[in-house]
Design a protein around this motif. Structure first.
Motif, PDB file in Angstrom:
ATOM      1  N   ARG A  60       0.839  -1.215   0.000  1.00  0.00           N
ATOM      2  CA  ARG A  60       0.000   0.000   0.000  1.00  0.00           C
ATOM      3  C   ARG A  60       0.866   1.254   0.000  1.00  0.00           C
ATOM      4  O   ARG A  60       0.551   2.243  -0.640  1.00  0.00           O
ATOM      5  N   LEU A  61       1.982   1.209   0.747  1.00  0.00           N
ATOM      6  CA  LEU A  61       2.859   2.389   0.797  1.00  0.00           C
ATOM      7  C   LEU A  61       3.433   2.708  -0.580  1.00  0.00           C
ATOM      8  O   LEU A  61       3.689   3.869  -0.909  1.00  0.00           O
ATOM      9  N   THR A  63       1.936   2.535  -3.344  1.00  0.00           N
ATOM     10  CA  THR A  63       0.965   3.355  -4.069  1.00  0.00           C
ATOM     11  C   THR A  63       1.208   4.836  -3.778  1.00  0.00           C
ATOM     12  O   THR A  63       1.240   5.673  -4.683  1.00  0.00           O
ATOM     13  N   GLU A  64       1.411   5.120  -2.489  1.00  0.00           N
ATOM     14  CA  GLU A  64       1.683   6.499  -2.086  1.00  0.00           C
ATOM     15  C   GLU A  64       3.005   6.987  -2.696  1.00  0.00           C
ATOM     16  O   GLU A  64       3.118   8.133  -3.134  1.00  0.00           O
ATOM     17  N   ALA A  65       3.986   6.090  -2.728  1.00  0.00           N
ATOM     18  CA  ALA A  65       5.296   6.458  -3.299  1.00  0.00           C
ATOM     19  C   ALA A  65       5.151   6.794  -4.784  1.00  0.00           C
ATOM     20  O   ALA A  65       5.691   7.804  -5.259  1.00  0.00           O
ATOM     21  N   TYR A  66       4.396   5.974  -5.510  1.00  0.00           N
ATOM     22  CA  TYR A  66       4.212   6.247  -6.941  1.00  0.00           C
ATOM     23  C   TYR A  66       3.541   7.602  -7.149  1.00  0.00           C
ATOM     24  O   TYR A  66       3.894   8.353  -8.063  1.00  0.00           O
ATOM     25  N   GLN A  67       2.564   7.916  -6.294  1.00  0.00           N
ATOM     26  CA  GLN A  67       1.873   9.214  -6.433  1.00  0.00           C
ATOM     27  C   GLN A  67       2.862  10.358  -6.201  1.00  0.00           C
ATOM     28  O   GLN A  67       2.873  11.351  -6.938  1.00  0.00           O
ATOM     29  N   ALA A  68       3.706  10.209  -5.171  1.00  0.00           N
ATOM     30  CA  ALA A  68       4.695  11.257  -4.890  1.00  0.00           C
ATOM     31  C   ALA A  68       5.700  11.362  -6.034  1.00  0.00           C
ATOM     32  O   ALA A  68       6.092  12.459  -6.444  1.00  0.00           O
TER      33      ALA A  68
END
Ligand code: FAD
Length: 135
Positions: A60-61, A63-68
């Motif tokens: 899940r993290l 996903t956040e990394a890809y967005q950043a």
């Protein structure tokens, strides 16, 4: 606010980038050259993957990394991510590849599982009979 960030590795530079975007004034203090060849992030190759053990929450993290990262590539005007995917190969029950597959299943992240014959056809460097499945 004036903020001093210590270290111009990936963490320091990312933090500085975020702080500047949030309107802060940032100074970065680095003990060596930039990029510092002695820093953990001081070379050109890293992988990013969702395949981690179930229960870690890493998938899940990511996903956040890809967005950043997408936001950072947009700011830079170019992407430095070579999005070519990866292959995991399970050779024994309960090995890391199997654990990572369970982690992908837990997070509902899509992957394509290939039986040995199909995997060898697709990735000829694999040796038939030496593994259980690939994905
Ligand atoms: C060989 C290798 C392979 C890896 N492969 C992967 C991978 O495939 N995928 C992945 O996600 N991660 C990988 N990692 C881990 C990842 O590279 C690191 O977690 C990440 O680079 C750490 O970044 P950082 O900015 O925290 O640290 P660093 O890049 O080490 O940056 C810290 C910086 O702070 C500076 N500094 C420290 N103390 C001071 C001080 N007192 N004053 C001034 N400056 C200071 C240092 O000089 C350095 O430039 C790998 C690491 C290594 C070593």
């Amino acid at each position: 606010m004036n903020v001093i960030v210590v270290g111009a590795g990936i963490a320091g530079l990312s933090t500085a980038w975020s702080l500047v975007k949030a309107g802060h004034s940032v100074s970065i203090v680095e003990q060596g050259p930039i990029p510092n060849p002695l820093a953990a992030s001081g070379d050109h190759h890293r992988i990013i993957r969702r395949a981690y053990r179930a229960g870690t929450g890493y998938g899940r993290l990511i996903t956040e990394a890809y967005q950043a990262w997408d936001e950072m590539w947009a700011d830079l005007g170019e992407s430095h991510l070579d999005a070519r995917g990866f292959v995991c190969i399970s050779r024994e029950p309960g090995d890391e590849a199997e654990e990572y597959r369970e982690g992908l299943e837990e997070g509902n992240f899509p992957f394509e599982l290939l039986e040995p014959d199909a995997a060898v056809e697709r990735w000829p460097f694999l040796e038939a009979g030496s593994f259980r499945y690939a994905y």
